[in-house]
Write an enzyme that holds these catalytic residues in place. Structure first.
Site, short mmCIF file in Angstrom:
data_model
loop_
_atom_site.label_atom_id
_atom_site.label_comp_id
_atom_site.label_asym_id
_atom_site.label_seq_id
_atom_site.Cartn_x
_atom_site.Cartn_y
_atom_site.Cartn_z
N GLU A 113 -23.10 63.37 69.80
CA GLU A 113 -23.38 62.51 70.97
C GLU A 113 -24.83 62.02 71.03
O GLU A 113 -25.26 61.42 72.00
CB GLU A 113 -23.02 63.28 72.26
CG GLU A 113 -21.53 63.48 72.38
CD GLU A 113 -21.16 64.44 73.50
OE1 GLU A 113 -19.99 64.46 73.88
OE2 GLU A 113 -22.04 65.17 74.01
N SER A 166 -19.84 66.05 82.87
CA SER A 166 -19.62 66.23 84.33
C SER A 166 -19.32 67.68 84.69
O SER A 166 -19.15 67.99 85.88
CB SER A 166 -18.45 65.34 84.78
OG SER A 166 -17.28 65.63 84.04
N GLY A 218 -13.37 63.66 84.33
CA GLY A 218 -14.77 63.37 84.67
C GLY A 218 -15.52 62.85 83.46
O GLY A 218 -15.04 62.95 82.33
N GLU A 244 -8.07 69.93 80.37
CA GLU A 244 -9.30 69.14 80.35
C GLU A 244 -8.96 67.74 79.85
O GLU A 244 -8.52 67.58 78.71
CB GLU A 244 -10.34 69.77 79.42
CG GLU A 244 -11.66 69.02 79.40
CD GLU A 244 -12.71 69.66 78.50
OE1 GLU A 244 -12.36 70.62 77.78
OE2 GLU A 244 -13.85 69.20 78.52
N THR A 273 -17.37 73.96 82.50
CA THR A 273 -17.79 74.95 83.51
C THR A 273 -16.65 75.19 84.50
O THR A 273 -16.33 76.32 84.85
CB THR A 273 -19.03 74.43 84.27
OG1 THR A 273 -20.03 74.08 83.32
CG2 THR A 273 -19.56 75.49 85.24
N GLU A 314 -10.25 70.48 76.08
CA GLU A 314 -10.10 69.28 75.25
C GLU A 314 -10.03 69.71 73.78
O GLU A 314 -10.85 70.50 73.35
CB GLU A 314 -11.34 68.43 75.46
CG GLU A 314 -11.14 66.96 75.40
CD GLU A 314 -12.41 66.24 75.89
OE1 GLU A 314 -13.52 66.68 75.57
OE2 GLU A 314 -12.24 65.25 76.61
N LYS A 340 -16.82 69.74 83.14
CA LYS A 340 -15.40 70.11 83.00
C LYS A 340 -15.26 71.50 82.39
O LYS A 340 -14.46 72.31 82.85
CB LYS A 340 -14.68 69.07 82.14
CG LYS A 340 -14.60 67.69 82.81
CD LYS A 340 -13.83 66.69 81.99
CE LYS A 340 -14.49 66.36 80.68
NZ LYS A 340 -15.89 65.87 80.84
C1 LIG Z 1 -8.84 61.88 76.44
C2 LIG Z 1 -10.11 61.52 75.78
C3 LIG Z 1 -11.20 62.38 75.67
C4 LIG Z 1 -12.17 61.63 74.98
C5 LIG Z 1 -13.46 61.97 74.59
N1 LIG Z 1 -14.18 61.01 73.95
C6 LIG Z 1 -15.52 61.38 73.50
C7 LIG Z 1 -16.46 61.57 74.67
C8 LIG Z 1 -17.31 62.76 74.27
O1 LIG Z 1 -18.46 62.31 73.55
C9 LIG Z 1 -16.46 63.54 73.29
C10 LIG Z 1 -15.88 64.79 73.88
O2 LIG Z 1 -15.32 64.57 75.12
O3 LIG Z 1 -15.40 62.65 72.87
C11 LIG Z 1 -13.67 59.75 73.68
O4 LIG Z 1 -14.37 58.93 73.10
N2 LIG Z 1 -12.40 59.43 74.03
C12 LIG Z 1 -11.65 60.36 74.69
N3 LIG Z 1 -10.40 60.32 75.16
#
Ligand SMILES: Cc1cc2cn([C@H]3C[C@H](O)[C@@H](CO)O3)c(=O)nc2[nH]1
Length: 223
Positions: free
Chosen positions: A160, A20, A16, A92, A24, A40, A22
């Site tokens: 972010e 979104s 998501g 995640e 939770t 993650e 995730k």
């Molecule tokens: C698998 C994957 C997760 C992921 C998260 N992100 C970024 C989005 C969010 O700001 C942060 C944590 O999800 O990392 C990214 O740029 N590329 C990604 N690839």
């Protein structure tokens, strides 16, 4: 006796947009001892031998996109291959969303060079051909970009601060194309679409409806 690592647990990917819900969702299932929850590995992205790659990414996304996404791909592979004694493994995001949602989007927006994206894709293709990335179900936490934008602002994650609604709209569209319209790339498993716009106060009730699916490894919702 030592529980044998369950090399082929029922593996569920939780996908998501940013914000979104995730975490939770994962927390909702964390209470079941049969479920191994792999959030993650964001702490690894924030500290790769002392470097905060996530911070660098959002400071200068063009400069750091390859560095960041290369490391994401490695850490997601490590999560896919991680053994667990649990019969169910909840992840995640995944090496798939890394490649399909993030790298592809960065490539479309010229935030990553096509040469860099080609190298990441070579790694991705080799990994898929040479490892058993067993996935049984994808849970798509489907949201509206405005909803996740408001949540992201409220969550106020340091790195972010610079993420825009446009960026979230583009990421939303790529998730929709991959997981809802199914018009791009491959799907490693069936997709269960959940309405993740629901407010936090009722979302756990919504997630409870899907416990039988996730916990009893059923692939389709009983009529
Ligand atoms: C698998 C994957 C997760 C992921 C998260 N992100 C970024 C989005 C969010 O700001 C942060 C944590 O999800 O990392 C990214 O740029 N590329 C990604 N690839």
């Amino acid at each position: 006796s030592q529980i044998e690592p369950n090399s082929r647990p029922f593996t569920v990917l939780v996908e998501g947009n940013i914000g979104s819900g995730k975490t939770t969702f994962l927390n909702h299932f964390n209470k079941f001892e049969d479920v191994c929850v792999l959030a993650e590995p964001i702490d690894m992205w924030r500290n790769c031998k002392g470097h905060n790659l996530l911070g660098l990414l959002y400071e200068d996304i063009k400069k750091w996109s390859f560095t960041f996404q290369s490391y994401v791909q490695l850490t997601m592979l490590q999560q896919h291959l991680r053994k667990t004694a649990c019969p169910v493994k909840l992840m995640e995001r995944s090496i798939y969303s890394a490649r399909i949602c993030f790298v592809e989007k960065m490539k479309q927006d010229n935030l990553i060079s096509h040469a860099a994206a080609a190298v990441i894709d070579k790694h991705f293709q080799w990994i898929k051909e040479n490892t058993d990335l067993k996935v049984d179900l994808i849970v798509y936490l489907r949201t509206d970009p405005q909803t996740v934008y408001d949540r992201m602002i409220k969550r106020n994650r340091e790195e972010e601060k610079t993420v825009s609604l446009d960026y979230l709209q583009a990421l939303h569209q790529i998730h929709e194309d991959w997981l809802y319209h199914k018009t791009i790339f491959e799907l490693p498993a069936e997709v269960l679409v959940l309405n993740a716009n629901l407010d936090k106060s009722v979302i756990n009730e919504e997630y409870s409806k899907f416990e039988p699916l996730i916990l009893n490894k059923k692939l389709s919702v009983q009529a």
